[in-house]
Design an enzyme around this catalytic site. Structure first.
Site, mmCIF file in Angstrom:
data_model
loop_
_atom_site.group_PDB
_atom_site.id
_atom_site.type_symbol
_atom_site.label_atom_id
_atom_site.label_comp_id
_atom_site.label_asym_id
_atom_site.label_seq_id
_atom_site.Cartn_x
_atom_site.Cartn_y
_atom_site.Cartn_z
ATOM 1 C CD GLU A 7 -36.766 6.512 11.532
ATOM 2 O OE1 GLU A 7 -37.407 5.776 10.746
ATOM 3 O OE2 GLU A 7 -35.638 6.950 11.277
ATOM 4 C CG ASN A 49 -40.778 1.412 3.741
ATOM 5 O OD1 ASN A 49 -40.951 0.631 2.806
ATOM 6 N ND2 ASN A 49 -41.236 1.154 4.961
HETATM 7 FE FE1 F3S Z 1 -35.226 -0.934 9.995
HETATM 8 FE FE2 F3S Z 1 -34.898 0.090 7.619
HETATM 9 FE FE3 F3S Z 1 -36.641 -1.773 7.996
HETATM 10 S S1 F3S Z 1 -34.913 1.187 9.532
HETATM 11 S S2 F3S Z 1 -37.375 -1.415 10.059
HETATM 12 S S3 F3S Z 1 -34.424 -2.039 8.216
HETATM 13 S S4 F3S Z 1 -36.896 -0.034 6.642
#
Ligand code: F3S
Length: 278
Positions: free
Chosen positions: A127, A221
């Site tokens: 990202e 995450n």
């Molecule tokens: Fe998007 Fe956040 Fe999931 S950036 S892919 S909603 S962890």
């Protein structure tokens, strides 16, 4: 023994959307090759399932066949990469999460307006690599919370974060910048799914004596959920699947908290709960 599972553990909106796009593309691929550049999401078990259904995962654009279909992962990709794929005649299925598109457009705009963009993130994460490519020229720095800003020459800066960064670190970064520049513009680009999962993890970690965080070891995450949990709970485990649970790991724990990264499927969470119960 009490087991508490965080309400929003597991798949976020962006991951669900990306997987649905891959499945839909594979269903209609009619013999044409379907590639993903890098892993479509950071969960090895899910990626394996998609590979068995026909998805080809490659690291480099050179490995993509001309005129094939290419899925861009939820983490996004640089504009240059997308242009190169188009040049090869590839059909692009862009599964970039809308929450990633937001910092992409902010970086493009602010850097063209002469702001130095300060991005809190992990340089090696796809990202972040994609985000950097949206900056105009050299107007971007990827930083961590311990960064030394003394040598940085800029009057105006725009501050933002990789979508999965943790809020406490972002707040620390903003505080460390105050007073160092004439103008500081802050954009809160941590996505809602991350915010909610982190808040739940912090609360749960304070209520239990063992915290289990489920998710890919390559998932940013999930790593943040683990790090945050260790700040509030003495015993924290990061696992990918139920196979890593054995009696010795959970012995002595009366209250167990479970959370999972945004790319962890529900069936893996359920399997972990069942393994602990039996
Ligand atoms: Fe998007 Fe956040 Fe999931 S950036 S892919 S909603 S962890």
């Amino acid at each position: 023994m009490e087991i508490k599972v965080a309400k929003n553990a597991g798949y976020c909106f962006g991951v669900k959307r990306a997987i649905e796009m891959v499945e839909e593309t594979l269903k209609n691929y009619e013999g044409n090759r379907v590639y993903s550049l890098g892993e479509i999401i950071h969960n090895p078990q899910v990626v394996e399932r998609l590979k068995r259904r026909g998805l080809i995962v490659v690291r480099d654009i050179e490995d993509v066949e001309e005129n094939s279909t290419v899925i861009i992962s939820a983490h996004g990709r640089s504009e240059e990469d997308i242009a190169r794929l188009k040049k090869k005649g590839c059909k692009i299925v862009n599964a970039t999460c809308p929450y990633v598109r937001l910092p992409q457009s902010i970086i493009k705009k602010m850097s063209s307006e002469g702001y130095l963009v300060i991005l809190l993130g992990d340089r090696e994460h796809p990202e972040v690599k994609g985000l950097v490519s949206f900056a105009n020229g050299e107007n971007i720095r990827v930083v961590n919370t311990n960064e030394d800003f003394s040598g940085l020459e800029a009057d105006k800066v725009a501050v933002l974060a990789q979508t999965t960064q943790n809020r406490e670190d972002f707040n620390l970064l903003i505080n460390s910048l105050l007073g160092k520049f004439k103008e500081i513009r802050v954009f809160d680009t941590i996505c809602d799914a991350t915010k909610i999962r982190q808040e739940e993890a912090i609360k749960l970690a304070q209520e239990v004596d063992l915290m289990i965080v489920i998710g890919g070891r390559n998932s940013a995450n999930t790593k943040r959920l683990y790090e945050l949990s260790t700040r509030y709970c003495k015993r924290v485990l990061h696992i990918e699947t139920e196979k890593e649970i054995d009696r010795s790991i959970i012995s002595g724990a009366e209250r167990i908290g479970i959370t999972a990264g945004a790319s962890t499927p529900n069936d893996i969470i359920k399997a972990v709960v069942e393994r602990i119960r039996c």
